[in-house]
Design an enzyme around this catalytic site. Structure first.
Site, PDB file in Angstrom:
ATOM      1  CE  LYS A 124      57.736  -0.925  24.053  1.00  0.00           C
ATOM      2  NZ  LYS A 124      57.761   0.543  24.198  1.00  0.00           N
ATOM      3  CE  LYS A 215      67.241  -3.164  28.457  1.00  0.00           C
ATOM      4  NZ  LYS A 215      66.787  -2.369  27.347  1.00  0.00           N
ATOM      5  CE  LYS A 218      57.031  -0.118  34.524  1.00  0.00           C
ATOM      6  NZ  LYS A 218      55.936  -0.331  33.594  1.00  0.00           N
TER       7      LYS A 218
END
Ligand code: TRP
Length: 353
Positions: A124, A215, A218
């Site tokens: 991230k 995957k 979002k």
């Protein structure tokens, strides 16, 4: 040592805690099949705590009005998907301040290097440029450990099972949670049951409709790659019909060579309860068109009623707030008990009465 024969069921029922971030306008098919459906099923066998983790949602830059709205939308969807507030404790993380308090204590037991090894943080922070990453993002897994351990059953003889249903990508955070539980126990005396990651067999791993080797996510998928739970039926059907399939025309489960069809087979099987080999047989020689059409119907059959229930729940905001307040009260009782023990164990002076 034998257990007392009259162990009450409340003391032996296995316990579950899980959390989900309110960072989207809608949950998606992957959240439903990979997580929430299991949450619902676990209500039958476990004492269940489900947390909407708004404190985690501010570890990246956010908009306050959006967060407020999304937290309610998250609650409405969880209820609409079958989380039953009579059987589960459904609550918002920021309603129970002990989460942040325990995170502080656990943070003081976590090595800097240990936290630095968390791969989700590395991913991230790399994505937004390492310099923009906040300390909150760095300590995210410690807050998650606090979410979990606050609801630890009491350790002791006849120790209770403590499960945390999560996706594969959360395994490392669960390992850290176990390590912190054991470290705390070792230093300060038995306080926590080390939780176990629970990656249920029935949980289907759902991938992006446009990029079927990634995957469904979002943050990473394009809108065309995601089916949103709250999506209108028209666009929902279209997305399924436009899902990437593979060269050839055979409806066959083959992860390596037919990732697109394989993903759709998984979705179809999970929604309809039909085993994959039966689906392969049913669509032998029909090509992808009929298969996708039927799949779109199965998706709509599942999500149309969920969408309607969620919208109705959002229409009655007072009631929704009340449901969350009740959840916070129940969660708060457990959290307060745990925190009282923790404060005592680490040597904080009690407030004299
Ligand atoms: N990190 C989890 C995720 O991204 C969300 C989460 C926060 C969580 N606290 C939790 C999951 C506690 C399980 C238990 O999916």
């Amino acid at each position: 040592m034998s257990l007392p024969s009259s162990t009450s069921s409340a003391a032996t029922t296995p316990r579950v805690l899980s959390g989900i971030q309110p960072t989207a306008d809608s949950f998606h098919l992957g959240n439903y099949l990979g997580a929430v459906r299991q949450w619902v099923a676990l209500q039958e066998t476990h004492e269940t705590f489900y947390c909407i983790v708004d404190l985690h949602a501010i570890t990246v830059e956010h908009d306050p009005a959006l967060l407020r709205g999304r937290t309610k939308v998250a609650a409405a969807q969880l209820l609409a998907m079958g989380v039953d507030p009579e059987r589960s404790t459904l609550f918002v993380q920021s309603h129970v301040p002990e989460h942040a308090e325990l995170a502080w204590v656990l943070g003081c037991l976590t090595g800097f290097g240990e936290a630095g090894r968390m791969t989700q943080f590395k991913d991230k922070s790399a994505k937004q440029g390492a310099a923009a990453a906040t300390v909150g993002l760095f300590t995210y897994p410690i807050l998650q450990a606090a979410d979990i351990l606050l609801y630890s059953p009491e350790p002791g003889p006849g120790e209770r099972v403590f499960h945390v249903p999560v996706g594969e990508d959360q395994r490392q955070h669960l390992e850290l949670t176990r390590t912190l539980a054991q470290r705390f126990n070792h230093r300060f005396g038995d306080t926590f049951v080390a939780p176990e990651a629970y990656i249920p067999e029935g949980a289907a791993k759902i991938t992006d409709l446009q990029e079927p080797t990634a995957k469904m996510s979002k943050s990473a998928s394009s809108p065309q790659g995601i089916v949103d739970v709250l999506e209108e039926p028209g666009p929902m059907r279209k997305k399924i019909m436009r899902a990437v399939t593979d060269t050839g025309s055979e409806v066959r489960y083959d992860e390596e060579n037919k990732a697109g069809v394989t993903n759709l087979l998984r979705v179809f099987s999970a929604l309809s309860g039909t085993p994959i080999p039966d689906l392969e047989k049913r669509y032998e020689g029909t090509g992808y068109g009929q298969f996708k059409k039927d799949l779109a119907e199965a998706v709509l059959d599942t999500f149309t009623p969920i969408r309607e229930r969620a919208l109705a729940l959002l229409d009655d905001e007072k009631q929704l707030d009340l449901t969350l307040a009740r959840g916070a009260e129940r969660a708060g009782e457990v959290a307060a008990r745990t925190m009282e023990l923790v404060r005592d164990r680490v040597g904080f002076v009690g407030r004299g009465r």
